[in-house]
Design a protein around this motif. Structure first.
Motif, mmCIF file in Angstrom:
data_model
loop_
_atom_site.group_PDB
_atom_site.id
_atom_site.type_symbol
_atom_site.label_atom_id
_atom_site.label_comp_id
_atom_site.label_asym_id
_atom_site.label_seq_id
_atom_site.Cartn_x
_atom_site.Cartn_y
_atom_site.Cartn_z
ATOM 1 N N GLU A 51 0.887 -1.302 0.020
ATOM 2 C CA GLU A 51 -0.106 -0.019 0.074
ATOM 3 C C GLU A 51 1.044 1.198 -0.061
ATOM 4 O O GLU A 51 0.524 2.343 -0.503
ATOM 5 N N ILE A 52 1.932 1.188 0.787
ATOM 6 C CA ILE A 52 2.797 2.426 0.954
ATOM 7 C C ILE A 52 4.236 2.050 1.084
ATOM 8 O O ILE A 52 4.466 0.993 1.978
ATOM 9 N N PHE A 53 5.046 2.826 0.515
ATOM 10 C CA PHE A 53 6.691 2.714 0.749
ATOM 11 C C PHE A 53 6.769 3.512 1.865
ATOM 12 O O PHE A 53 6.554 4.792 1.804
ATOM 13 N N VAL A 54 7.780 3.053 2.742
ATOM 14 C CA VAL A 54 8.204 4.147 3.637
ATOM 15 C C VAL A 54 9.604 4.068 3.631
ATOM 16 O O VAL A 54 10.366 3.046 3.985
ATOM 17 N N LEU A 55 10.114 5.325 3.332
ATOM 18 C CA LEU A 55 11.709 5.201 2.824
ATOM 19 C C LEU A 55 12.342 6.118 3.883
ATOM 20 O O LEU A 55 11.969 7.153 4.207
ATOM 21 N N GLY A 56 13.405 5.557 4.635
ATOM 22 C CA GLY A 56 14.083 6.299 5.491
ATOM 23 C C GLY A 56 15.015 7.519 4.829
ATOM 24 O O GLY A 56 15.487 7.079 3.920
ATOM 25 N N MET A 57 14.712 8.576 5.712
ATOM 26 C CA MET A 57 15.507 9.817 5.090
ATOM 27 C C MET A 57 16.478 10.200 5.969
ATOM 28 O O MET A 57 16.171 10.576 7.079
ATOM 29 N N PRO A 58 17.693 10.055 5.698
ATOM 30 C CA PRO A 58 18.814 10.451 6.587
ATOM 31 C C PRO A 58 19.138 11.943 6.793
ATOM 32 O O PRO A 58 18.951 12.700 5.930
ATOM 33 N N LEU A 90 8.360 9.677 3.467
ATOM 34 C CA LEU A 90 9.852 9.641 4.069
ATOM 35 C C LEU A 90 9.488 9.687 5.453
ATOM 36 O O LEU A 90 8.725 9.937 5.949
ATOM 37 N N GLU A 91 10.465 9.116 6.241
ATOM 38 C CA GLU A 91 10.507 8.856 7.545
ATOM 39 C C GLU A 91 12.072 9.057 8.044
ATOM 40 O O GLU A 91 12.811 8.433 7.549
ATOM 41 N N ASP A 92 12.068 10.082 8.948
ATOM 42 C CA ASP A 92 13.415 10.338 9.641
ATOM 43 C C ASP A 92 14.125 9.051 10.058
ATOM 44 O O ASP A 92 13.496 8.239 10.968
ATOM 45 N N ILE A 128 12.349 2.078 11.254
ATOM 46 C CA ILE A 128 11.720 3.258 10.449
ATOM 47 C C ILE A 128 10.284 3.062 10.310
ATOM 48 O O ILE A 128 9.555 3.942 10.344
ATOM 49 N N LEU A 129 9.836 1.543 10.134
ATOM 50 C CA LEU A 129 8.555 1.039 9.832
ATOM 51 C C LEU A 129 7.671 1.389 11.035
ATOM 52 O O LEU A 129 6.598 1.906 10.997
ATOM 53 N N GLN A 130 8.319 1.024 12.409
ATOM 54 C CA GLN A 130 7.480 1.059 13.480
ATOM 55 C C GLN A 130 7.295 2.524 13.898
ATOM 56 O O GLN A 130 6.044 2.974 14.331
#
Length: 138
Positions: A51-58, A90-92, A128-130
């Motif tokens: 459904e969604i990509f959660v991409l870690g953003m450094p 995007l996730e920190d 990142i996902l949690q």
């Protein structure tokens, strides 16, 4: 309704984590060589809906992009091109590697297994996902 797929992008290795179909639990999926990750994701999506990509953003401590951020943005554009129907959030990802190492130690993982960098990448993707799931009330 599909799963959430988290991506901890690195220029050598990419850690992946995924939720269960009910979006309750985040689980480490795999660590893939960077050059093979898009094909891996394509094959994964053929068997499991995402459904969604959660991409870690450094980011740095001051919230500015880190030195690897440009590579992540380039990867994001490839994802958008190959999978235009799947939104990317995007996730920190600050501190995920050190938190992953702490989790491996407290979980009793042997020193030998903690040295396997792919293990850190997978657990970082889970973190990142949690974080994303907690912020978005999944």
């Amino acid at each position: 309704m599909g799963r959430l797929l988290a991506i901890d992008y690195g220029q050598k290795r990419v850690g992946l984590a995924v939720t269960d179909s009910e979006k309750i639990i985040a689980t480490a999926l795999e660590t893939i060589a960077e050059k093979e990750v898009l094909e891996y994701i394509k094959n994964y999506i053929e068997t499991e809906p995402v459904e969604i990509f959660v991409l870690g953003m450094p980011k740095r401590l001051d919230n500015s992009p880190s030195s690897n951020a440009a590579a992540v943005v380039k990867f994001q554009k490839k994802l958008e091109t190959l999978f235009p129907d799947i939104p990317i959030k995007l996730e920190d990802e600050r501190f995920t590697s050190s938190l992953a190492l702490d989790a491996m130690i407290s979980g009793g993982m042997s020193k030998k297994n903690r040295r396997v960098k792919g293990n850190v990448d997978k657990i970082s993707a889970v973190l990142i996902l949690q974080t994303y799931m907690e912020r978005n009330s999944y």
